[in-house]
Design a protein around this motif. Structure first.
Motif, PDB file in Angstrom:
ATOM      1  N   LYS A  86       1.051  -1.191   0.379  1.00 28.72           N
ATOM      2  CA  LYS A  86      -0.191  -0.310   0.079  1.00 28.72           C
ATOM      3  C   LYS A  86       1.117   1.102  -0.409  1.00 28.72           C
ATOM      4  O   LYS A  86       1.976   1.471   0.690  1.00 28.72           O
ATOM      5  N   VAL A  87      -0.012   2.009  -0.610  1.00 33.29           N
ATOM      6  CA  VAL A  87       0.905   3.465  -0.657  1.00 33.29           C
ATOM      7  C   VAL A  87       0.551   4.391   0.223  1.00 33.29           C
ATOM      8  O   VAL A  87      -0.345   4.755  -0.006  1.00 33.29           O
ATOM      9  N   HIS A  88       1.529   4.485   0.984  1.00 29.49           N
ATOM     10  CA  HIS A  88       1.231   5.316   2.140  1.00 29.49           C
ATOM     11  C   HIS A  88       1.731   6.793   1.823  1.00 29.49           C
ATOM     12  O   HIS A  88       2.600   7.492   1.435  1.00 29.49           O
ATOM     13  N   SER A  89       0.841   7.824   1.532  1.00 31.09           N
ATOM     14  CA  SER A  89       1.175   9.008   0.772  1.00 31.09           C
ATOM     15  C   SER A  89       1.983  10.012   1.652  1.00 31.09           C
ATOM     16  O   SER A  89       2.175  10.794   1.221  1.00 31.09           O
ATOM     17  N   ALA A  90       2.047  10.192   2.984  1.00 31.61           N
ATOM     18  CA  ALA A  90       1.949  10.942   3.484  1.00 31.61           C
ATOM     19  C   ALA A  90       4.016  10.693   3.307  1.00 31.61           C
ATOM     20  O   ALA A  90       5.097  11.558   3.314  1.00 31.61           O
ATOM     21  N   TRP A  91       4.534   9.079   3.206  1.00 30.01           N
ATOM     22  CA  TRP A  91       6.151   8.972   2.378  1.00 30.01           C
ATOM     23  C   TRP A  91       6.044   9.772   1.394  1.00 30.01           C
ATOM     24  O   TRP A  91       7.300  10.938   0.651  1.00 30.01           O
ATOM     25  N   PHE A  92       5.464  10.091   0.650  1.00 35.57           N
ATOM     26  CA  PHE A  92       5.465  10.776  -0.912  1.00 35.57           C
ATOM     27  C   PHE A  92       5.058  11.624  -0.767  1.00 35.57           C
ATOM     28  O   PHE A  92       5.350  12.710  -2.234  1.00 35.57           O
ATOM     29  N   VAL A  93       4.214  12.048  -0.035  1.00 34.20           N
ATOM     30  CA  VAL A  93       3.607  14.148  -0.766  1.00 34.20           C
ATOM     31  C   VAL A  93       4.320  14.630   0.185  1.00 34.20           C
ATOM     32  O   VAL A  93       4.857  15.892  -0.150  1.00 34.20           O
ATOM     33  N   VAL A  94       4.590  14.812   2.235  1.00 31.32           N
ATOM     34  CA  VAL A  94       5.244  15.473   2.707  1.00 31.32           C
ATOM     35  C   VAL A  94       6.572  15.793   2.129  1.00 31.32           C
ATOM     36  O   VAL A  94       6.537  17.431   2.568  1.00 31.32           O
TER      37      VAL A  94
END
Length: 388
Positions: free
Chosen positions: A93-101
């Motif tokens: 699962k892609v955790h958005s926090a890792w990639f957006v923050v």
């Protein structure tokens, strides 16, 4: 030494931008498919890389705060999108926090604190270095689960080269006190990081194409060795995997037990309710086998309503109990339109010291299956070694 490294950096930068544009056009044409979301994400990362080069060139000449912040966000987003694509490929699962923050955070900090261009460049490189190091480690740990080890190493090496390029800027400040946003001069302090970044980007893109090739080959292998309706192995897979398991059991001195089973009166199901209902029964039976505990080492559909199960390390009596439990589980799991359950007959055979291969065990299990059918069906019989 330095003189040898003095290059026409603007021309090299232009050549690199052109190469990325070519990759950004070519990769989607060669690989983009609706059933591969990871490819779409990776292609977005290539577009973000193009935007990064456009903004970095603009930032070099303008030193505008917002352009510098945009560049920092774009280059960080490039790595974020590539990492997201790898995560999707591994089935996680892609955790958005890792990639957006990271990309949003670095851009907001630069604009909110009005960080000067040189310091903003260092902040961007530090964030980028952390992302690249994490991506390289993730590929080495998790990437090898879905692609060939050589492909994972190539991809990790690409991120490692890019990491060296990114970390060189903070190290340059630490040891020499020099800092620049992304100078276009061809001296060694700019040339070496440039080439490291160029090599890293090229390796990443090539390894990504190799990863897609690995995945395509894995899908073909799955189609070649998997029964599409039930999700179980097919006859070819049973023969190949069965021989390997037989050799392993012989070498380890463990027992090898095979089950030949047949759904009872399956032809009547097709004749009365049609082949669609028959397919539903077969699919449900395959799912029941895959959910059974303990799971067989190999579960295969031999054709029609015939199946074969192989258990390693369990004797015939123990496997007989497994089969009886499977019969009850399937009867509760699926019912025909008239409310009746589908039953099956089974023959169980255990390896013997004088067996010359898996075929000997299968023949005994098949003979036991015929005995079960002759005994009225809906039962499992253990075959004798003398029946071979």
């Amino acid at each position: 030494m330095d003189a040898a490294l003095v290059l026409d950096m603007p021309t090299l930068v232009m050549a690199r931008v052109v190469s990325i544009v070519v990759f950004a056009i070519g990769v989607p044409i060669m690989t983009l498919r609706k059933d591969r979301p990871e490819t779409a994400v990776f292609c977005w990362s290539l577009l973000m890389a193009i935007l990064s080069w456009i903004t970095v060139i603009a930032a070099v000449f303008t030193r505008n705060l917002y352009v510098v912040a945009l560049y920092a966000g774009c280059i960080s987003a490039t790595v974020s999108l590539q990492w997201a694509a790898i995560v999707i490929m591994t089935g996680r699962k892609v955790h958005s926090a890792w990639f957006v923050v990271p990309p949003v955070g670095v851009a907001v900090v630069i604009m909110a604190l009005r960080v000067p261009s040189p310091e903003a460049a260092i902040l961007s490189c530090i964030v980028l270095s952390l992302q690249l190091a994490a991506a390289s480690a993730f590929v080495m740990v998790c990437g090898r689960q879905v692609v060939r080890p050589s492909t994972a190493v190539l991809m990790a090496l690409g991120y490692a080269f890019s990491f060296c390029s990114a970390i060189s800027r903070p190290l340059e400040v630490l040891f020499s006190g020099r800092v620049d946003l992304y100078a276009l001069s061809g001296d060694a302090s700019n040339t070496l990081p440039f080439f490291a970044s160029y090599i890293g980007t090229t390796l990443i893109i090539l390894s990504w194409l190799a990863a897609l090739k690995d995945r395509a080959e894995a899908r073909l292998a799955l189609l070649a060795f998997r029964d599409e309706l039930t999700g179980l192995a097919n006859r070819r897979a049973l023969h190949e995997q069965g021989r390997k398991l037989w050799s392993q059991s012989r070498w380890q001195g463990t027992v090898f037990t095979l089950v030949a089973l047949d759904l009872d009166f399956f032809k009547k199901v097709n004749d009365r309710w049609g082949h669609e209902e028959g397919d539903r029964v077969l699919a449900a039976f395959g799912d029941t086998i895959m959910r059974s505990l303990p799971a067989p080492e190999i579960a295969a559909r031999m054709g029609g309503e015939e199946f074969c199960l192989i258990y390693a390390g369990a004797d015939a009596r123990t496997v007989h109990d497994f089969v009886e439990q499977l019969r009850d589980d399937f009867a509760h799991r699926l019912q025909l339109p008239d409310g009746s359950a589908v039953r099956f007959s089974a023959g169980v055979a255990q390896s013997a010291p004088d067996d010359d291969g898996i075929r000997s065990v299968y023949r005994r299990a098949d003979n036991a299956l015929y005995q079960a059918k002759a005994s009225g069906r809906d039962c499992a019989i253990i075959g004798s070694a003398l029946a071979a």
